[in-house]
Write a protein that holds these residues in place. Sequence first.
Motif, PDB file in Angstrom:
ATOM      1  N   VAL A  98      75.235  21.208   9.709  1.00  0.00           N
ATOM      2  CA  VAL A  98      76.268  22.457  10.191  1.00  0.00           C
ATOM      3  C   VAL A  98      76.277  22.622   8.845  1.00  0.00           C
ATOM      4  CG1 VAL A  98      78.251  23.496  10.888  1.00  0.00           C
ATOM      5  CG2 VAL A  98      76.796  21.742  12.184  1.00  0.00           C
ATOM      6  N   ALA A  99      76.196  23.505   7.898  1.00  0.00           N
ATOM      7  CA  ALA A  99      76.328  23.624   6.727  1.00  0.00           C
ATOM      8  C   ALA A  99      75.212  23.622   5.643  1.00  0.00           C
ATOM      9  CB  ALA A  99      77.418  23.458   6.049  1.00  0.00           C
ATOM     10  N   MET A 100      74.685  24.148   4.253  1.00  0.00           N
ATOM     11  CA  MET A 100      73.676  23.794   3.610  1.00  0.00           C
ATOM     12  C   MET A 100      73.616  22.153   3.288  1.00  0.00           C
ATOM     13  SD  MET A 100      71.421  25.881   1.459  1.00  0.00           S
ATOM     14  CE  MET A 100      72.475  27.500   1.319  1.00  0.00           C
ATOM     15  N   THR A 101      74.482  21.724   2.360  1.00  0.00           N
ATOM     16  CA  THR A 101      74.623  20.706   2.024  1.00  0.00           C
ATOM     17  C   THR A 101      74.345  19.604   3.437  1.00  0.00           C
ATOM     18  OG1 THR A 101      75.968  20.837   0.137  1.00  0.00           O
ATOM     19  CG2 THR A 101      75.804  18.366   0.658  1.00  0.00           C
ATOM     20  N   PRO A 102      74.867  19.328   4.231  1.00  0.00           N
ATOM     21  CA  PRO A 102      74.308  18.507   5.378  1.00  0.00           C
ATOM     22  C   PRO A 102      72.460  19.199   5.636  1.00  0.00           C
ATOM     23  CG  PRO A 102      76.861  18.912   6.019  1.00  0.00           C
ATOM     24  CD  PRO A 102      76.030  20.070   4.940  1.00  0.00           C
ATOM     25  N   VAL A 103      72.764  20.083   5.918  1.00  0.00           N
ATOM     26  CA  VAL A 103      70.964  21.086   6.144  1.00  0.00           C
ATOM     27  C   VAL A 103      69.858  20.143   5.433  1.00  0.00           C
ATOM     28  CG1 VAL A 103      68.853  23.083   5.912  1.00  0.00           C
ATOM     29  CG2 VAL A 103      71.323  22.838   7.641  1.00  0.00           C
ATOM     30  N   ILE A 104      69.784  20.100   3.706  1.00  0.00           N
ATOM     31  CA  ILE A 104      69.656  19.886   3.613  1.00  0.00           C
ATOM     32  C   ILE A 104      69.055  18.005   3.318  1.00  0.00           C
ATOM     33  CG2 ILE A 104      69.018  19.276   0.372  1.00  0.00           C
ATOM     34  CD1 ILE A 104      70.118  22.117   0.192  1.00  0.00           C
ATOM     35  N   TYR A 105      70.589  17.902   2.816  1.00  0.00           N
ATOM     36  CA  TYR A 105      70.303  15.911   3.000  1.00  0.00           C
ATOM     37  C   TYR A 105      69.765  15.859   4.804  1.00  0.00           C
ATOM     38  CZ  TYR A 105      72.994  15.325  -0.842  1.00  0.00           C
ATOM     39  OH  TYR A 105      73.470  14.461  -1.960  1.00  0.00           O
ATOM     40  N   GLY A 106      70.366  16.295   5.359  1.00  0.00           N
ATOM     41  CA  GLY A 106      69.891  15.814   6.800  1.00  0.00           C
ATOM     42  C   GLY A 106      68.366  15.805   7.407  1.00  0.00           C
ATOM     43  N   SER A 107      68.019  16.911   7.317  1.00  0.00           N
ATOM     44  CA  SER A 107      66.660  17.388   7.173  1.00  0.00           C
ATOM     45  C   SER A 107      65.149  16.761   6.405  1.00  0.00           C
ATOM     46  CB  SER A 107      65.991  18.761   7.034  1.00  0.00           C
ATOM     47  OG  SER A 107      67.273  19.868   7.070  1.00  0.00           O
ATOM     48  N   ILE A 108      65.807  16.188   5.016  1.00  0.00           N
ATOM     49  CA  ILE A 108      65.069  15.143   4.727  1.00  0.00           C
ATOM     50  C   ILE A 108      65.489  13.504   4.543  1.00  0.00           C
ATOM     51  CG2 ILE A 108      64.996  14.059   2.034  1.00  0.00           C
ATOM     52  CD1 ILE A 108      65.825  16.480   0.690  1.00  0.00           C
ATOM     53  N   ALA A 109      66.450  13.141   5.496  1.00  0.00           N
ATOM     54  CA  ALA A 109      66.232  12.163   5.441  1.00  0.00           C
ATOM     55  C   ALA A 109      65.741  12.050   7.700  1.00  0.00           C
ATOM     56  CB  ALA A 109      68.097  11.553   5.547  1.00  0.00           C
ATOM     57  N   LEU A 122      73.038  27.580   8.830  1.00  0.00           N
ATOM     58  CA  LEU A 122      73.466  28.495   8.182  1.00  0.00           C
ATOM     59  C   LEU A 122      74.482  28.567   8.443  1.00  0.00           C
ATOM     60  CD1 LEU A 122      70.460  28.721   5.853  1.00  0.00           C
ATOM     61  CD2 LEU A 122      71.599  26.773   5.698  1.00  0.00           C
ATOM     62  N   MET A 123      75.918  28.566   7.674  1.00  0.00           N
ATOM     63  CA  MET A 123      77.303  29.062   7.841  1.00  0.00           C
ATOM     64  C   MET A 123      76.964  30.230   6.664  1.00  0.00           C
ATOM     65  SD  MET A 123      78.368  27.627  10.942  1.00  0.00           S
ATOM     66  CE  MET A 123      76.397  27.225  11.029  1.00  0.00           C
ATOM     67  N   GLY A 124      76.061  31.218   6.551  1.00  0.00           N
ATOM     68  CA  GLY A 124      75.765  31.514   5.321  1.00  0.00           C
ATOM     69  C   GLY A 124      74.880  30.786   4.271  1.00  0.00           C
ATOM     70  N   LEU A 125      75.536  31.634   3.506  1.00  0.00           N
ATOM     71  CA  LEU A 125      74.369  31.287   2.344  1.00  0.00           C
ATOM     72  C   LEU A 125      75.135  29.858   0.966  1.00  0.00           C
ATOM     73  CD1 LEU A 125      71.284  33.365   1.614  1.00  0.00           C
ATOM     74  CD2 LEU A 125      71.839  31.470   3.372  1.00  0.00           C
ATOM     75  N   THR A 150      62.332  22.592   3.969  1.00  0.00           N
ATOM     76  CA  THR A 150      63.136  21.905   5.069  1.00  0.00           C
ATOM     77  C   THR A 150      63.502  23.011   6.422  1.00  0.00           C
ATOM     78  OG1 THR A 150      65.655  22.766   3.958  1.00  0.00           O
ATOM     79  CG2 THR A 150      64.758  20.874   3.922  1.00  0.00           C
ATOM     80  N   LEU A 151      63.483  24.185   6.376  1.00  0.00           N
ATOM     81  CA  LEU A 151      63.810  24.860   7.463  1.00  0.00           C
ATOM     82  C   LEU A 151      62.539  24.967   7.652  1.00  0.00           C
ATOM     83  CD1 LEU A 151      66.425  27.865   5.413  1.00  0.00           C
ATOM     84  CD2 LEU A 151      66.811  25.030   7.213  1.00  0.00           C
ATOM     85  N   ASP A 164      72.074  39.863   8.949  1.00  0.00           N
ATOM     86  CA  ASP A 164      71.573  40.229   7.405  1.00  0.00           C
ATOM     87  C   ASP A 164      71.149  38.778   6.825  1.00  0.00           C
ATOM     88  OD1 ASP A 164      72.775  42.907   6.132  1.00  0.00           O
ATOM     89  OD2 ASP A 164      73.973  41.854   7.426  1.00  0.00           O
ATOM     90  N   ASP A 165      71.311  37.840   7.269  1.00  0.00           N
ATOM     91  CA  ASP A 165      71.002  36.201   6.236  1.00  0.00           C
ATOM     92  C   ASP A 165      69.845  35.689   7.736  1.00  0.00           C
ATOM     93  OD1 ASP A 165      72.814  35.580   5.393  1.00  0.00           O
ATOM     94  OD2 ASP A 165      73.984  34.648   5.627  1.00  0.00           O
ATOM     95  N   PHE A 166      69.741  36.830   9.549  1.00  0.00           N
ATOM     96  CA  PHE A 166      68.462  36.109   9.828  1.00  0.00           C
ATOM     97  C   PHE A 166      66.947  37.226   9.435  1.00  0.00           C
ATOM     98  CE2 PHE A 166      65.664  37.496  13.092  1.00  0.00           C
ATOM     99  CZ  PHE A 166      65.413  36.672  14.095  1.00  0.00           C
ATOM    100  N   LYS A 167      67.562  38.437   8.731  1.00  0.00           N
ATOM    101  CA  LYS A 167      66.593  39.203   7.968  1.00  0.00           C
ATOM    102  C   LYS A 167      66.328  38.636   6.524  1.00  0.00           C
ATOM    103  CE  LYS A 167      67.781  43.759  10.245  1.00  0.00           C
ATOM    104  NZ  LYS A 167      69.003  44.410  10.036  1.00  0.00           N
ATOM    105  N   LEU A 168      67.360  38.254   5.723  1.00  0.00           N
ATOM    106  CA  LEU A 168      66.675  37.348   4.359  1.00  0.00           C
ATOM    107  C   LEU A 168      65.806  35.808   4.737  1.00  0.00           C
ATOM    108  CD1 LEU A 168      66.765  37.014   1.521  1.00  0.00           C
ATOM    109  CD2 LEU A 168      68.976  35.499   1.697  1.00  0.00           C
ATOM    110  N   LEU A 169      66.204  35.435   5.488  1.00  0.00           N
ATOM    111  CA  LEU A 169      65.322  34.198   6.253  1.00  0.00           C
ATOM    112  C   LEU A 169      63.891  34.369   6.455  1.00  0.00           C
ATOM    113  CD1 LEU A 169      67.804  31.371   7.479  1.00  0.00           C
ATOM    114  CD2 LEU A 169      66.894  32.141   4.749  1.00  0.00           C
ATOM    115  N   GLU A 170      64.293  35.000   7.691  1.00  0.00           N
ATOM    116  CA  GLU A 170      62.857  35.767   7.778  1.00  0.00           C
ATOM    117  C   GLU A 170      61.854  36.522   6.627  1.00  0.00           C
ATOM    118  OE1 GLU A 170      61.328  37.927  11.402  1.00  0.00           O
ATOM    119  OE2 GLU A 170      62.696  39.054  10.615  1.00  0.00           O
TER     120      GLU A 170
END
Length: 392
Positions: A98-109, A122-125, A150-151, A164-170
């Motif tokens: 949940v949220a940017m930092t856990p997404v990055i650390y957690g995905s790598i782990a 992602l709860m926003g960028l 990671t994503l 907006d975030d959906f379109k940006l990531l896509e």
Amino acid sequence: MTRVATTLPKPKLLYLVSEDWYFVSHRLPLAVAALKAGFDVVVVTRVDKAGDAIRAAGVRLIPIPFNRSGLNPFEALKTLATLRALYRSEAPDIVHHVAMTPVIYGSIAAAMAGGRSQVNALMGLGYVFTSTDLKARLLRAPVAALLRLTLRARRTRVIVQNSDDFKLLEHSGFARSQDLRLIRGSGVDPRQFAEGDALGSGTPTVVLPARMLRDKGVLEFVEAARLLKAKGVAARFVLCGAPDPLNPASLSEDELRTYASEGIVEYWGWQKDMSLVWKTAQVVCLPSYREGLPKVLLEAAACSLPLVATDVPGCREIVRPGINGWLVPRGDGRALAAALEEAVTRPDLRVQYGRAGRSIVEQDMSLQRVVDETLAVYSELLGENRTHTIRG
């Protein structure tokens, strides 16, 4: 509600969140629903003041040191090693970051631990993508590269809170279209929120409820309050929330108290019981630079209060101009002052917009809808694992 079949061992669902208080305020109802649906639920987080609330809900808690603002590479490696060992020992079927930092650390782990089905929410960028200061600009390229890595991992779903975030990531290639899911916010239960007093009987009160960060628009709010007070507009302007020393965009207590001492705004600090704040407010304002979908605006709307916010991702997901509130350009204190002036001088619009806002939450952004849509994502991933089945 979706339920896990009892003929097989319970699938394990592990949440990784940076702060225990955030998990309680934004994800605990989801975790409880997952327990009822048949999951073995674990939350991994930095424990500060909300650990007892997590345990009382029947969720197993694993405390870890987690510095969400740390840039020390040795500290980062230590965190990754801790998470890798934990993911191997717990062997969760699904990890929900949940949220940017856990997404990055957690995905790598998770990759280091041999791969796990992942929900990356992602709860926003956040600060790196919203701030214009040097530190944020230097971090933007490496963080973007890590997100792309990671994503796009196998057996991953990416949850965003606004279109907006959906379109940006896509469109940017951060995530594959088939892995993206739009689930609007954390949801609120409108039945738990009494109708507020948008009409009011005295001087209207305008509340900005947020962490006291520059990118929440605190300085623009202060500017707007100064302009309206100089113009003789009768209103109270309230900052409700605490600084966040771990966030580079945080204001200090001294700065906030200086504004209050000048008579520009009132500074209430952090409030444990927000229901009392909603009862006091006639207008709720969030001039943020970018959001996922701010829960404070959902709660305010559920209380039938009108909203004033910036025309940015997240805020415009819930605020609809001319229907339940006002949208103004980001970073424009004068435009914010104009919208707030209309809000405080038009009690008829406040009541009309407040009622419409509650209806929007009931129809599109309720807690039950968010829970059901998220459990459906878990079901997809378990289906891909082929080790557990789901029953309705």
